[in-house]
Design a protein around this motif. Structure first.
Motif, mmCIF file in Angstrom:
data_model
loop_
_atom_site.group_PDB
_atom_site.id
_atom_site.type_symbol
_atom_site.label_atom_id
_atom_site.label_comp_id
_atom_site.label_asym_id
_atom_site.label_seq_id
_atom_site.Cartn_x
_atom_site.Cartn_y
_atom_site.Cartn_z
ATOM 1 N N ASP A 294 -26.340 -12.466 55.212
ATOM 2 C CA ASP A 294 -26.752 -11.073 54.983
ATOM 3 C C ASP A 294 -25.911 -10.435 53.888
ATOM 4 N N ALA A 295 -24.602 -10.707 53.869
ATOM 5 C CA ALA A 295 -23.741 -10.161 52.817
ATOM 6 C C ALA A 295 -24.150 -10.696 51.446
ATOM 7 N N SER A 296 -24.481 -11.991 51.396
ATOM 8 C CA SER A 296 -24.930 -12.578 50.131
ATOM 9 C C SER A 296 -26.252 -11.972 49.673
ATOM 10 N N LEU A 297 -27.171 -11.769 50.621
ATOM 11 C CA LEU A 297 -28.461 -11.168 50.272
ATOM 12 C C LEU A 297 -28.299 -9.738 49.796
ATOM 13 N N ARG A 298 -27.397 -8.997 50.417
ATOM 14 C CA ARG A 298 -27.185 -7.602 50.002
ATOM 15 C C ARG A 298 -26.631 -7.527 48.584
ATOM 16 N N THR A 299 -25.779 -8.478 48.233
ATOM 17 C CA THR A 299 -25.269 -8.526 46.860
ATOM 18 C C THR A 299 -26.404 -8.794 45.874
ATOM 19 N N HIS A 300 -27.267 -9.755 46.213
ATOM 20 C CA HIS A 300 -28.426 -10.040 45.360
ATOM 21 C C HIS A 300 -29.383 -8.849 45.317
ATOM 22 N N GLN A 301 -29.538 -8.173 46.446
ATOM 23 C CA GLN A 301 -30.451 -7.030 46.480
ATOM 24 C C GLN A 301 -29.950 -5.888 45.612
ATOM 25 N N THR A 302 -28.639 -5.687 45.578
ATOM 26 C CA THR A 302 -28.076 -4.636 44.723
ATOM 27 C C THR A 302 -28.369 -4.923 43.255
ATOM 28 N N THR A 303 -28.175 -6.176 42.862
ATOM 29 C CA THR A 303 -28.490 -6.560 41.477
ATOM 30 C C THR A 303 -29.980 -6.416 41.198
ATOM 31 N N PHE A 304 -30.801 -6.845 42.153
ATOM 32 C CA PHE A 304 -32.256 -6.751 42.004
ATOM 33 C C PHE A 304 -32.702 -5.295 41.874
ATOM 34 N N THR A 305 -32.164 -4.424 42.728
ATOM 35 C CA THR A 305 -32.540 -3.010 42.693
ATOM 36 C C THR A 305 -32.135 -2.362 41.376
ATOM 37 N N SER A 306 -30.941 -2.701 40.897
ATOM 38 C CA SER A 306 -30.482 -2.160 39.615
ATOM 39 C C SER A 306 -31.394 -2.603 38.471
ATOM 40 N N THR A 307 -31.781 -3.873 38.471
ATOM 41 C CA THR A 307 -32.667 -4.391 37.421
ATOM 42 C C THR A 307 -34.044 -3.742 37.492
#
Length: 218
Positions: A92-105
């Motif tokens: 979940d922590a790894s996914l949240r990191t990816h989601q933050t990058t995805f949301t920013s993009t």
């Protein structure tokens, strides 16, 4: 080549939808759709959902198992629960990191495709007339407003056309919402907004009601 009138109308429609639905809601929906595709995070997202259900199941079994009566079974379930929880937290922590990058993009691309594109169009076509107003239909000051800021006098500028599209979309959405309320007969309760007092009919209680009745009899 699509008409500039249509391009601006589509841009304003997209902006209206984003403002109505909410950028965060759209980001969440796009993130879910992104994980449904064969992307680098899709397998992790599926594993997280499986682990979430597994953790809930193990919690129920732990609650239903007595450590005094069946300590070995309870200990086994507890180890499974701790292992699943640790794996879930890591993924979940790894996914949240990816989601933050995805949301920013996604937010950057959305701004460039909507607000940025509208700004560039308004700058580039500032002197281009969208269409012409027949001579003598409106006074001079109205012609000046319609051509603001740099379109030829007697025409409608791209800025004014964008404002007109946004206003029309807002009116149409309000009309659709009102029609839905009338069709479904679901009125908004009084005082639903934050800070607004609820409207209740005053009801006499206990002795106050009896006193009011006595005063009426007198």
């Amino acid at each position: 080549m699509p008409s500039l009138l249509l391009v601006m109308f589509v841009l304003q429609t997209v902006l209206h939808i984003i403002n109505t639905v909410g950028a965060s809601t759209i980001n969440e929906l796009l993130w879910v759709l992104y994980n449904k595709l064969p992307t680098p995070t899709s397998s992790s997202a599926q594993r997280v959902q499986i682990l979430k259900r597994e953790i809930v199941r193990l919690k129920r079994e732990l609650a239903a198992t007595s450590p005094q009566d069946n300590f070995s079974g309870w200990a086994k379930l507890d180890r499974q629960h701790n292992k699943a929880t640790a794996e879930y937290q890591k993924l979940d922590a790894s996914l949240r990191t990816h989601q933050t990058t995805f949301t920013s993009t996604v937010s950057t691309l959305r701004w460039l495709g909507t607000q940025g594109a509208r700004f560039l169009l308004q700058m580039y076509f500032a002197k281009s007339p969208m269409f012409w107003v027949p001579a003598g239909w409106v006074p001079y000051y109205v012609e000046w407003i319609l051509s603001f800021p740099r379109a030829p006098l007697g025409s409608v500028s791209i800025n004014v056309w964008g404002i007109a599209c946004a206003s029309m979309l807002a009116l149409v959405s309000e009309a659709v919402a009102a029609s839905y309320v009338l069709a479904t007969k679901k009125a908004v309760p009084v005082g639903e907004k934050k800070g607004e007092p609820m409207a209740f009919e005053a009801q006499p209680k206990g002795g106050a009601g009896k006193g009011a009745a006595r005063e009426k009899e007198l």
